[in-house]
Write a protein that holds these residues in place. Structure first.
Motif, mmCIF file in Angstrom:
data_model
loop_
_atom_site.group_PDB
_atom_site.id
_atom_site.type_symbol
_atom_site.label_atom_id
_atom_site.label_comp_id
_atom_site.label_asym_id
_atom_site.label_seq_id
_atom_site.Cartn_x
_atom_site.Cartn_y
_atom_site.Cartn_z
ATOM 1 N N MET A 139 0.839 -1.189 0.000
ATOM 2 C CA MET A 139 0.000 0.000 0.000
ATOM 3 C C MET A 139 0.877 1.243 0.000
ATOM 4 O O MET A 139 1.839 1.341 0.754
ATOM 5 C CB MET A 139 -0.927 0.009 1.211
ATOM 6 C CG MET A 139 -1.893 1.191 1.224
ATOM 7 S SD MET A 139 -3.279 0.943 2.346
ATOM 8 C CE MET A 139 -2.437 0.618 3.892
ATOM 9 N N LYS A 140 0.521 2.216 -0.865
ATOM 10 C CA LYS A 140 1.317 3.419 -1.010
ATOM 11 C C LYS A 140 0.412 4.650 -1.054
ATOM 12 O O LYS A 140 -0.742 4.575 -1.460
ATOM 13 C CB LYS A 140 2.133 3.372 -2.310
ATOM 14 C CG LYS A 140 3.273 2.365 -2.303
ATOM 15 C CD LYS A 140 4.386 2.828 -1.381
ATOM 16 C CE LYS A 140 5.596 1.920 -1.473
ATOM 17 N NZ LYS A 140 6.676 2.349 -0.558
ATOM 18 N N VAL A 141 0.972 5.782 -0.635
ATOM 19 C CA VAL A 141 0.339 7.072 -0.904
ATOM 20 C C VAL A 141 0.737 7.449 -2.319
ATOM 21 O O VAL A 141 1.897 7.773 -2.589
ATOM 22 C CB VAL A 141 0.798 8.152 0.092
ATOM 23 C CG1 VAL A 141 0.197 9.508 -0.283
ATOM 24 C CG2 VAL A 141 0.408 7.777 1.519
ATOM 25 N N SER A 142 -0.193 7.370 -3.256
ATOM 26 C CA SER A 142 0.135 7.588 -4.661
ATOM 27 C C SER A 142 -0.020 9.041 -5.076
ATOM 28 O O SER A 142 0.554 9.454 -6.092
ATOM 29 C CB SER A 142 -0.745 6.709 -5.544
ATOM 30 O OG SER A 142 -2.119 6.924 -5.272
ATOM 31 N N ASN A 143 -0.759 9.815 -4.316
ATOM 32 C CA ASN A 143 -0.928 11.222 -4.671
ATOM 33 C C ASN A 143 -1.359 12.016 -3.446
ATOM 34 O O ASN A 143 -2.014 11.491 -2.551
ATOM 35 C CB ASN A 143 -1.972 11.384 -5.789
ATOM 36 C CG ASN A 143 -1.991 12.788 -6.357
ATOM 37 O OD1 ASN A 143 -0.949 13.432 -6.463
ATOM 38 N ND2 ASN A 143 -3.163 13.271 -6.714
ATOM 39 N N VAL A 144 -0.958 13.269 -3.422
ATOM 40 C CA VAL A 144 -1.342 14.195 -2.343
ATOM 41 C C VAL A 144 -1.892 15.459 -2.986
ATOM 42 O O VAL A 144 -1.202 16.112 -3.782
ATOM 43 C CB VAL A 144 -0.136 14.548 -1.447
ATOM 44 C CG1 VAL A 144 -0.555 15.568 -0.378
ATOM 45 C CG2 VAL A 144 0.429 13.296 -0.784
ATOM 46 N N SER A 145 -3.124 15.782 -2.686
ATOM 47 C CA SER A 145 -3.693 17.046 -3.134
ATOM 48 C C SER A 145 -3.592 18.051 -1.998
ATOM 49 O O SER A 145 -3.639 17.685 -0.824
ATOM 50 C CB SER A 145 -5.149 16.869 -3.558
ATOM 51 O OG SER A 145 -5.947 16.488 -2.442
ATOM 52 N N HIS A 190 5.702 16.305 0.383
ATOM 53 C CA HIS A 190 6.856 15.492 0.787
ATOM 54 C C HIS A 190 6.501 14.582 1.966
ATOM 55 O O HIS A 190 6.901 13.415 2.012
ATOM 56 C CB HIS A 190 8.028 16.408 1.158
ATOM 57 C CG HIS A 190 9.230 15.676 1.655
ATOM 58 N ND1 HIS A 190 9.461 15.458 3.004
ATOM 59 C CD2 HIS A 190 10.258 15.074 1.006
ATOM 60 C CE1 HIS A 190 10.580 14.789 3.151
ATOM 61 N NE2 HIS A 190 11.088 14.532 1.962
ATOM 62 N N ALA A 191 5.722 15.122 2.908
ATOM 63 C CA ALA A 191 5.330 14.330 4.068
ATOM 64 C C ALA A 191 4.504 13.121 3.653
ATOM 65 O O ALA A 191 4.655 12.020 4.207
ATOM 66 C CB ALA A 191 4.544 15.190 5.052
ATOM 67 N N GLY A 192 3.625 13.294 2.650
ATOM 68 C CA GLY A 192 2.771 12.193 2.227
ATOM 69 C C GLY A 192 3.478 11.185 1.346
ATOM 70 O O GLY A 192 3.448 9.982 1.611
ATOM 71 N N THR A 193 4.138 11.657 0.293
ATOM 72 C CA THR A 193 4.707 10.747 -0.705
ATOM 73 C C THR A 193 6.034 10.137 -0.271
ATOM 74 O O THR A 193 6.423 9.082 -0.777
ATOM 75 C CB THR A 193 4.910 11.477 -2.043
ATOM 76 O OG1 THR A 193 5.772 12.610 -1.837
ATOM 77 C CG2 THR A 193 3.574 11.947 -2.605
#
Length: 415
Positions: A139-145, A190-193
């Motif tokens: 599972m990954k964070v694929s995008n941050v809006s 940066h924090a998310g991805t």
């Protein structure tokens, strides 16, 4: 005809689609706890904001604002919600940021300098995390809006040139607000991805249980969010370490999660336990001399039921019944039951007493667990507890990655 052919193909693919052996549901009951830990992490990340020096000239006055640092985040309103298209959405309104910076003012031959406190007020942040499955099943964070804005700035100037600073404050605070607006979203991205993905890397995908078998917790598809929960399907299958590509066909009932009263629910199908038993057999842990080509139905049923009832599911989760107590529930001939009580079950208990890790990130534990048996699967309802802060786990794993990437080759290290 083409339509019927496509429909038949879809049905055929669906009939052969692999079912998950493990499911996890995170409910809206967990959002407040996750939000509080997330806001602590967010405050720590905002403190890393670097704002370029602000220099300018007004008449004979030269000013320089430098070393701008965010010191604190003060919240008045914040919400964390599940959203079907974005998975997780955090919204902060009317917050304020405490700041500190160094001031320098030159007027002809007169110089003034020092540090001063300021505040950014009316801060609004709206950021969403999109979760997906990567090719390795992780599972990954694929995008941050992100949308962020600061409505006003205030700085309490003082000292010899207080009146001068008050005259220049409009230029200074407007420039700082512009620069701050540009820095918030890059920090959150940066924090998310990067940082949160390093936390998700601690979720086991394929790991060893002991020296004989491993377990596969590959995510089978992208997480699915509704307005009230987040659902994840994992393969949930054991395998012998000597046959890592071996796979047991999953013919069990698909586990179902309907409850939403607790923070999190985990469901394990009968396939989860069947694959464990078969993996130990194939690894040579259960050497039984049986008459015939197949395992007797009673023995097969007993092994599954006993393992189903006695396996240790975490550092912490135990069934209400011991292995020997669960044996009493199965109507078998006395000699066969005695054989398994003396030989098989003690070995299984010995190998699984340390537990089988549930696919959760490091630092997150289950508390107040409740185990419920269903036809063909069991569910565990629990609340969550952060045994470690997000920052602590992330920094630990990132430092380990840095050491691994900078380590010399084995031959050089030996020298």
């Amino acid at each position: 005809m083409a339509l019927y052919g496509a429909l038949f193909l879809a049905l055929l693919v669906g009939a052969h689609a692999e079912l998950p052996g493990c499911k996890i549901r995170v409910t809206s009951k967990a959002l407040e706890l996750v939000k509080q830990e997330g806001l602590r992490f967010l405050e720590q990340e905002l403190e890393t904001i670097t704002i370029p020096d602000l220099r300018g000239k007004e008449g004979h006055f030269y000013y320089n604002i430098s070393e701008v640092k965010v010191t604190e985040l003060q919240l008045t309103s914040s919400e964390l919600d599940f959203q079907p298209q974005q998975e997780l959405m955090l919204q902060i309104t009317n917050a304020s940021l405490g700041l500190q910076f160094r001031r320098q003012l030159l007027y002809w031959f007169f110089y003034d300098g020092g540090y001063i406190n300021a505040s950014a007020e009316g801060v609004s942040i709206r950021t969403g995390l999109e979760l997906s499955r990567d090719p390795a099943g992780r599972m990954k964070v694929s995008n941050v809006s992100c949308q962020a804005s600061v409505s006003r700035m205030h700085a309490a100037f003082g000292g010899t040139f207080k009146k001068v600073y008050e005259f220049l404050s409009t230029f200074i605070t407007s420039g700082m607000r512009f620069l701050l607006n540009q820095q918030i979203c890059p920090v959150l991205y940066h924090a998310g991805t990067v940082l949160l993905n390093s936390l998700l890397d601690t979720i086991p995908v394929r790991s060893s249980v002991d020296d004989l078998v491993g377990i596969d917790y590959s995510l089978m598809k992208d997480p699915v969010a509704s307005t009230s929960n987040l659902d994840m399907d994992f393969r949930g299958a054991f395998f012998p370490l000597t046959e890592k590509n071996w796979s047991l066909p999953n013919r069990a009932v698909e586990p179902q999660l309907q409850e939403e009263e607790r923070m999190v629910y985990v469901a394990f199908s009968e396939f989860f336990f069947d694959s464990a038993m078969e993996s130990y057999f194939r690894a040579g842990a259960l050497q039984l001399s049986l008459v015939g080509d197949k395992v007797p139905h009673d023995l097969d049923m007993l092994l599954r039921a006993s393992y189903f009832g006695s396996i240790v599911l975490l550092f912490r989760i135990y069934s209400n019944q011991s292995a020997l107590e669960s044996l009493a529930l199965i109507p078998l001939q006395a000699p066969l039951k005695t054989l398994l009580q003396i030989g098989v079950m003690p070995m299984l208990n010995e190998r699984t007493w340390r537990g089988v890790q549930i696919p959760l990130p490091e630092g997150i534990d289950f508390v107040r667990e409740v185990v419920t048996n269903h036809a063909g699967f069991l569910t565990i309802g629990a609340d969550l507890h952060f045994a470690k802060g997000l920052r602590e786990v992330i920094e630990k794993n990132r430092s380990a990655d840095v050491k691994a990437s900078t380590a010399p080759p084995p031959s050089t290290a030996a020298v």
